[in-house]
Design an enzyme around this catalytic site. Sequence first.
Site, PDB file in Angstrom:
ATOM      1  N   LYS A   1       0.853  -1.190   0.000  1.00  0.00           N
ATOM      2  CA  LYS A   1       0.000   0.000   0.000  1.00  0.00           C
ATOM      3  C   LYS A   1       0.887   1.237   0.000  1.00  0.00           C
ATOM      4  O   LYS A   1       1.696   1.421   0.904  1.00  0.00           O
ATOM      5  CB  LYS A   1      -0.926  -0.006   1.229  1.00  0.00           C
TER       6      LYS A   1
ATOM      7  N   ASP B   1      -2.613  10.254   3.173  1.00  0.00           N
ATOM      8  CA  ASP B   1      -3.995   9.846   3.406  1.00  0.00           C
ATOM      9  C   ASP B   1      -4.677  10.903   4.257  1.00  0.00           C
ATOM     10  O   ASP B   1      -4.597  10.877   5.485  1.00  0.00           O
ATOM     11  CB  ASP B   1      -4.036   8.470   4.106  1.00  0.00           C
TER      12      ASP B   1
ATOM     13  N   LYS C   1     -10.172  13.049   7.702  1.00  0.00           N
ATOM     14  CA  LYS C   1      -9.667  12.707   9.033  1.00  0.00           C
ATOM     15  C   LYS C   1      -9.725  13.942   9.936  1.00  0.00           C
ATOM     16  O   LYS C   1      -9.627  15.071   9.458  1.00  0.00           O
ATOM     17  CB  LYS C   1      -8.205  12.242   8.936  1.00  0.00           C
TER      18      LYS C   1
ATOM     19  N   ASP D   1       1.580   6.413   5.414  1.00  0.00           N
ATOM     20  CA  ASP D   1       0.632   5.455   4.837  1.00  0.00           C
ATOM     21  C   ASP D   1       1.199   4.778   3.578  1.00  0.00           C
ATOM     22  O   ASP D   1       0.547   3.930   2.984  1.00  0.00           O
ATOM     23  CB  ASP D   1      -0.687   6.174   4.534  1.00  0.00           C
TER      24      ASP D   1
ATOM     25  N   ASP E   1     -12.109   7.124   3.694  1.00  0.00           N
ATOM     26  CA  ASP E   1     -10.869   6.943   4.459  1.00  0.00           C
ATOM     27  C   ASP E   1     -10.448   5.466   4.499  1.00  0.00           C
ATOM     28  O   ASP E   1      -9.331   5.133   4.888  1.00  0.00           O
ATOM     29  CB  ASP E   1     -11.062   7.495   5.884  1.00  0.00           C
TER      30      ASP E   1
ATOM     31  N   GLU F   1      -9.452   3.733   2.145  1.00  0.00           N
ATOM     32  CA  GLU F   1      -8.996   3.818   0.755  1.00  0.00           C
ATOM     33  C   GLU F   1      -7.925   2.792   0.414  1.00  0.00           C
ATOM     34  O   GLU F   1      -7.800   2.369  -0.729  1.00  0.00           O
ATOM     35  CB  GLU F   1      -8.478   5.232   0.459  1.00  0.00           C
TER      36      GLU F   1
ATOM     37  N   ARG G   1      -7.635  -0.322   1.111  1.00  0.00           N
ATOM     38  CA  ARG G   1      -8.171  -1.601   0.629  1.00  0.00           C
ATOM     39  C   ARG G   1      -8.650  -1.487  -0.815  1.00  0.00           C
ATOM     40  O   ARG G   1      -8.653  -2.468  -1.557  1.00  0.00           O
ATOM     41  CB  ARG G   1      -9.280  -2.076   1.585  1.00  0.00           C
TER      42      ARG G   1
HETATM   43  N1  BES Z   1      -4.184   4.684   6.743  1.00  0.00           N
HETATM   44  C1  BES Z   1      -5.301   4.457   7.582  1.00  0.00           C
HETATM   45  C2  BES Z   1      -4.990   3.466   8.722  1.00  0.00           C
HETATM   46  C3  BES Z   1      -4.029   3.940   9.769  1.00  0.00           C
HETATM   47  C4  BES Z   1      -4.484   4.607  10.890  1.00  0.00           C
HETATM   48  C5  BES Z   1      -2.687   3.664   9.661  1.00  0.00           C
HETATM   49  C6  BES Z   1      -3.603   5.029  11.844  1.00  0.00           C
HETATM   50  C7  BES Z   1      -1.808   4.079  10.623  1.00  0.00           C
HETATM   51  C8  BES Z   1      -2.262   4.755  11.723  1.00  0.00           C
HETATM   52  C9  BES Z   1      -6.450   3.879   6.788  1.00  0.00           C
HETATM   53  O1  BES Z   1      -6.533   4.276   5.469  1.00  0.00           O
HETATM   54  C10 BES Z   1      -7.700   4.329   7.460  1.00  0.00           C
HETATM   55  O2  BES Z   1      -7.923   5.498   7.508  1.00  0.00           O
HETATM   56  N2  BES Z   1      -8.465   3.379   7.965  1.00  0.00           N
HETATM   57  C11 BES Z   1      -9.645   3.669   8.664  1.00  0.00           C
HETATM   58  C12 BES Z   1     -10.671   2.647   8.264  1.00  0.00           C
HETATM   59  C13 BES Z   1     -12.076   2.980   8.679  1.00  0.00           C
HETATM   60  C14 BES Z   1     -12.586   4.192   7.927  1.00  0.00           C
HETATM   61  C15 BES Z   1     -12.954   1.788   8.400  1.00  0.00           C
HETATM   62  C16 BES Z   1      -9.368   3.599  10.162  1.00  0.00           C
HETATM   63  O3  BES Z   1      -8.547   2.786  10.580  1.00  0.00           O
HETATM   64  O4  BES Z   1      -9.938   4.386  10.895  1.00  0.00           O
HETATM   65 ZN    ZN Z   2      -4.725   4.832   4.577  1.00  0.00          ZN
HETATM   66 ZN    ZN Z   3      -7.606   6.111   5.232  1.00  0.00          ZN
END
Ligand code: BES
Ligand code: ZN
Ligand code: ZN
Length: 482
Positions: A241, A246, A253, A264, A323, A325, A327
């Site tokens: 990834k 992000d 966010k 990210d 967010d 994204e 996946r």
């Molecule tokens: N890049 C983030 C995950 C992340 C969070 C990595 C904190 C490192 C530290 C990912 O894209 C994300 O935002 N995931 C969301 C998913 C949710 C919207 C289902 C998350 O983890 O809140």
């Molecule tokens: Zn992300």
């Molecule tokens: Zn994200």
Amino acid sequence: MNVKLLNQPLKQISAELTLEFVTPQALEAHPHSALLAQAGFKADQEQLCALHEHRLLICGIDTVQSDEMYRSAMAAAIKAAMNYTYTSLKCAQYSPEHFRALIEGVVLGSYKFENYKSEPKPSKLIEVIFSNDNNDGTSNTFDTLEATLHQTLIIAKATNFVRNLVNQTPYDMTPQMMAVTADQLASSNNLECTILDVNGLEEEKMNAMLAVGRASHNPPRLIHLAYKPANPKKVITLVGKGLTYDSGGLSLKAATSMVTMKMDKAGACAVMGIIKAVSELKLDIEVHAFVGAVENMIGGNAYKPDDVLVAKNGKTIEVRNTDAEGRLVLADVLGYAQENVKSDYIFDYATLTGACMVALGPYTTGVMGHNEALKQEWLSAAEASGEYCGILPFNRHLKKLIKSDLADVCNVSSKPYGGAITAALFLDNFIDEDMKQRWVHFDIAGSAYTEGAWDVHTYGGTGAGVRMSMEWLLKLNTQGNN
Ligand code: BES
Ligand code: ZN
Ligand code: ZN
């Protein structure tokens, strides 16, 4: 840091400072025990005492049995030594099986990232010299230790290469720059490199990845690096990834959660580091590294919650949160990778979910997949390498949480728990039937980045994924053609 091994007793090696490790049990018998006691030195793990008049740095260590303790003690010692004005340091062996940990402590522990400092402060210490002899005066087989040094330096330097990429700002390390970096790596390491720009991604129908990148001024890139030795024992596909930033997209966010999201891209950086090390070690394993380099931003043309995307493999995805994204990007890159390369295993590395950190804490990589034996292999590899991994188990009920009433699958779960696993189960939709048992997903959201020093890590990227993967690949490399 220049690391050398000399086939000489420690005494005969000339260096400005000598480093010694001492356990609490051995403290009393130490020649400078009185001086050390005066200084309040108890030989606690990583406790340091410099006897400058003897040009000696003493570092406490809990037990002489543990690689981990040697690794982190060496990292602490080298950091201290870098603050003095000595230019060289020497150290004996503490039984040959801990040599790797000591080298890792030096190379990973001395890492500094000062690209953004107006006045970088390079350390005076430039050389660490290991004696081939143990601290009790007994000797080791020089060739074995030399081979360990060679291998460990390549892997530790690849880890630092990953850290350097992760630590660069989103302004500097855009998807285009990720592609340029991959291209440079390909030239220096004799790898094949294919890059797809937006036109290429459109031709390949990678609409999920394109949707994520659409609102950014920095257009996405798909990167494919390949290392192809003459008679490979196995073919391995790695997918990373590569979100160079992000912001969360329209599901923006919160201000405080956005900070650090330059990290990210750590999965992408990890697969580039792994293929770098594999090619330098000249393993008999064909390795393909695929990277989806994208920036998730906001704008009038941004993809939206409520959109339905058609992924490369034809499956439709209901977007309910922009967010989630990573996946979406991985869905297409996994599809592209499987279409282009028939491999024995496929592994993906992603800072995929905050939920993984909730589940396992900030130091541990989440391991997910269908093949129990394969996951166990990875757990063992991680443990031997000094990385932390934990398995997060699938079950059929969790799978129902990403059902969509509108499309084939939804990009977020309907329940707020188990988010790391439901994300992996989402990816499962993009793994071909014949690869299900050959796939492992690594969620490195917690382990890839740190805002505080721990173990051999300082502030910033940790290079998570590289050491454990090299451990697994080196084992595969020696197993032969079964
Ligand atoms: N890049 C983030 C995950 C992340 C969070 C990595 C904190 C490192 C530290 C990912 O894209 C994300 O935002 N995931 C969301 C998913 C949710 C919207 C289902 C998350 O983890 O809140
Ligand atoms: Zn992300
Ligand atoms: Zn994200």
